[in-house]
Design an enzyme around this catalytic site. Structure first.
Site, PDB file in Angstrom:
ATOM      1  N   ARG A   1       0.848  -1.192   0.000  1.00 42.58           N
ATOM      2  CA  ARG A   1       0.000   0.000   0.000  1.00 42.58           C
ATOM      3  C   ARG A   1       0.880   1.237   0.000  1.00 42.58           C
ATOM      4  O   ARG A   1       1.876   1.227  -0.702  1.00 42.58           O
ATOM      5  CB  ARG A   1      -1.043  -0.053   1.118  1.00 42.58           C
TER       6      ARG A   1
ATOM      7  N   ALA B   1       4.807   1.162   0.602  1.00 40.99           N
ATOM      8  CA  ALA B   1       5.461   0.259  -0.345  1.00 40.99           C
ATOM      9  C   ALA B   1       5.512   0.878  -1.751  1.00 40.99           C
ATOM     10  O   ALA B   1       6.543   0.826  -2.426  1.00 40.99           O
ATOM     11  CB  ALA B   1       4.730  -1.077  -0.391  1.00 40.99           C
ATOM     12  N   HIS B   2       4.404   1.467  -2.191  1.00 35.56           N
ATOM     13  CA  HIS B   2       4.372   2.052  -3.531  1.00 35.56           C
ATOM     14  C   HIS B   2       5.321   3.246  -3.648  1.00 35.56           C
ATOM     15  O   HIS B   2       6.039   3.389  -4.626  1.00 35.56           O
ATOM     16  CB  HIS B   2       2.938   2.440  -3.909  1.00 35.56           C
ATOM     17  N   LYS B   3       5.309   4.074  -2.617  1.00 35.82           N
ATOM     18  CA  LYS B   3       6.189   5.250  -2.613  1.00 35.82           C
ATOM     19  C   LYS B   3       7.644   4.777  -2.661  1.00 35.82           C
ATOM     20  O   LYS B   3       8.455   5.289  -3.431  1.00 35.82           O
ATOM     21  CB  LYS B   3       5.925   6.053  -1.328  1.00 35.82           C
TER      22      LYS B   3
END
Lengths: 290, 208
Positions: free
Chosen positions: B32, B35-37
Site C-alpha cells: 500500500r 510500499a508504492h512510494k
C-alpha cells in the site's frame, strides 16, 4: 476504584468482531432488494458470511479496526484519570490479541507505534459526568476508508444551490453521498450534524451514529428529512461497494446544534457497513454488554 | 465464476471484461502507500538511493511480481513474535491513494492485476491497457472471510514500514473478486459515477 481493564478488553473484542444485531438485520434485509446473480448481491452475501465468521472466531470484521472512539458516562466520584489509563491498557492488550490492528501512526515521523496508543488523542475518549449510578462505556470503531469520504460544507454553497435551511442541508448531504460512491464501503450509514463550529460539528456527526438503526430524531421535520435522505440516496444506484445496485445507504441520523449567526456548517460522517459499535454498563459489581 | 492462478498470462488478462467475477489463486504480494512510494522512489524514478537490503528485496520482488498481483491490504497478522505468521483479517484498503504510482509499478514489474477497493483513476486505467492488467475489486470490510482464503504466508518484506504497510508474500486459494477496470479501457467506476451524477442533478432540481 474498580479496575475495569479486562472488562474494557472484552468490550473491544465484541466491538471489533461482533456486528450489532440491528445492523446485521438491516444488511440481511437489503440482500433481497438486489438482483440475483448481481455483483451487488454477491457483495452482500460475502458480507453476511464475513459477519458470521468474525463472530465465531473472534476475529476483526474488518482489518481496518479504525479510530477507536470511546464515549464514557461516569457517575460522580469516578476518576477519569484512572478510566483513561484502563482504556489505554485494554487497547494495548487488544492489539496483542489481534482484536485490533496497530493503527496509530505518528503523522510527523510516519512511525506506527505498534500498540494503538498514540499521543493523548489516540484512542479518542470523551468523558461526561452523569447523575446516574451506572457507568457506561460506548465504543465505535470507524475505519479510514469511510472516514476519508466524510465531508463538511459551509452554507450557502453556490455550486450546489444550497442555502441556509433544511432544503440546503438536503442538497449537500446528497452531494456527499454521490461523491463518496462506493469508497466508504457502501452500504453505509450517514451521521449528519447541522450547525456548531467546524470541530463540534464533525464530533456530533459521529456521536449521532451511536444510536440504533432506525432511531429517528424527535423533531418530526428532521425525522422526515432522515427518511427522505436515505431513500433519495438509494435512488442514485451506487450500490454495495459501488458495484451498482439499490442499497447505498442503510440509514440516516441527523442532529441539530446551535450555530453562530455567521456560520452554517453541515458535517456528514459516513459509516461503512461494518458499523461497529458496542456498549458496556457497570452497575455495582455487575458488568453487562449490549 | 472464472478461475485464475498467478502467474497470469496476457491472453487471460485480455479475456477479462468489466463485471467478471473471478476466483484468484496463487502467490501475490500486499502493498500500500509506503510500499508504492518506496518502489517508485528507489527503483523506478531512482530519486532515493537504495539502503540496507533494498536491492536484495528488489531482486526478489521482480521475480514475485512478474505476472502476479499486488493486493492493497494492511492485514491483521498473528504470530509476529514467533514469525509463524497467520493472516487474521485481510480485506482490501482504498486503492485511489496509489493512483500516482500504480501504473508505473504495474509496467515496471509486469504486474497483471491490482486488488483493492473503491476503484482507481484514468492513469491506472491507461496502465491497465498498456501492461496489460486489470483492477480486481474485493469486498471491502470482509476481512475475516478473505483472510481464510490466505492458505499460507510465505514471508514479509519491509517490516520497518509497520505491519499494515509491510509487503506480505501470501498464497491464496479462491480469493473472490470482481473485475471493475479491464485492459480495454472499461471502468465500472466511471459508469456508476456518471449515472449517479445524473440522478443527483435531477434530485437537486426537485423542490424541497
Amino acid at each position: 476504584m474498580r479496575d475495569l481493564t479486562n472488562e474494557i478488553l472484552e468490550l473491544i473484542r465484541r466491538t471489533s468482531s461482533s456486528l450489532p444485531p440491528d445492523v446485521e438485520k438491516r444488511l440481511k434485509e437489503s440482500i433481497e432488494k438486489e438482483e440475483p446473480g448481481s455483483a451487488a448481491r454477491g457483495a452482500l452475501e460475502t458480507i453476511m458470511k464475513n459477519i458470521e465468521l468474525s463472530r465465531t472466531n473472534s476475529t476483526p470484521i474488518c482489518q481496518d479496526t479504525g479510530t477507536p472512539i470511546f464515549q464514557v458516562h461516569y457517575p460522580v466520584g469516578w476518576s477519569t484519570i484512572q478510566l483513561k489509563k484502563q482504556i489505554r491498557a485494554a487497547m494495548e492488550q487488544a492489539t496483542k490479541k489481534s482484536y485490533m490492528r496497530p493503527n496509530a501512526v505518528d503523522a510527523v515521523y510516519d512511525k506506527n507505534t505498534g500498540n494503538n496508543l498514540g499521543g493523548d488523542d489516540f484512542p479518542y475518549i470523551h468523558f461526561e459526568e452523569t447523575e446516574s449510578e451506572e457507568l457506561t462505556i460506548e465504543l465505535m470503531l470507524k475505519g479510514g476508508g469511510c472516514e476519508n469520504v466524510g465531508r463538511q460544507y459551509s452554507l450557502p454553497d453556490n455550486t450546489l444551490g444550497a442555502g441556509r435551511d433544511l432544503a440546503g442541508v438536503r442538497k449537500v448531504v446528497l452531494d456527499a453521498v454521490q461523491k463518496a460512491q462506493g469508497k466508504g464501503c457502501a452500504p453505509g450509514v450517514l451521521g449528519v450534524s447541522i450547525g456548531g463550529d467546524r470541530g463540534s460539528s464533525y464530533i456530533k456527526s459521529k456521536e449521532v451514529l451511536l444510536s440504533e438503526m432506525g432511531t429517528r430524531n424527535s423533531d418530526p421535520k428532521l425525522a422526515e428529512l432522515e427518511e427522505r435522505l436515505t431513500s433519495e440516496s438509494n435512488e442514485m444506484g451506487i450500490g454495495p461497494m459501488g458495484f451498482g445496485g439499490k442499497t447505498t445507504v442503510l440509514d440516516t441520523k441527523i442532529i441539530g446544534l446551535s450555530r453562530l449567526p455567521a456560520s452554517y456548517f453541515v458535517s456528514v460522517s459516513y459509516m461503512c457497513w461494518a458499523y461497529r459499535r458496542r456498549k458496556m454498563t457497570v452497575k455495582g459489581e455487575e458488568v453487562t454488554y449490549d | 465464476m472464472k478461475q485464475l492462478t498467478t502467474p497470469i498470462s496476457d491472453e487471460a488478462i485480455r479475456d477479462l471484461k468489466v463485471g467478471d467475477s473471478v476466483a484468484l489463486s496463487g502467490i501475490m504480494v500486499t502493498g500500500r502507500d509506503a510500499a508504492h512510494k518506496w518502489m517508485i522512489e528507489t527503483f523506478i524514478k531512482k530519486t532515493r538511493a537504495p539502503q540496507g537490503e533494498d536491492m536484495q528485496v528488489y531482486e526478489e520482488l521482480k521475480k514475485l511480481l512478474n505476472g502476479s498481483v499486488i493486493y492493497h491490504c494492511g492485514p491483521v497478522v498473528a504470530g509476529l513474535d514467533t514469525k509463524e505468521y497467520k493472516f487474521i483479517a485481510a480485506g482490501p484498503t482504498t486503492s485511489i491513494r496509489e493512483e500516482p504510482y500504480q501504473a508505473d509499478v504495474m509496467k515496471h514489474f509486469n504486474v497483471k492485476g491490482v486488488i483493492g477497493k473503491g476503484g482507481m483513476g484514468p492513469k491506472t486505467l491507461k496502465g491497465c491497457e498498456e501492461t496489460p492488467g486489470v483492477y480486481f475489486h474485493a469486498i471491502g470490510g470482509a476481512a475475516s472471510f478473505l483472510a481464510q482464503t490466505v492458505v499460507k504466508v510465505h514471508g514479509v518484506f519491509k517490516m520497518d514500514f509497520g505491519v499494515p504497510e509491510a509487503m506480505w508474500v501470501i498464497e491464496v486459494k479462491d480469493f473472490p473478486v470482481v473485475v471493475t477496470m479491464d485492459s480495454h479501457g472499461g471502468s465500472q467506476h466511471s459508469v456508476i459515477d456518471d449515472a449517479s451524477k445524473k440522478v443527483l442533478d435531477d434530485l437537486l432540481e426537485k423542490p424541497y
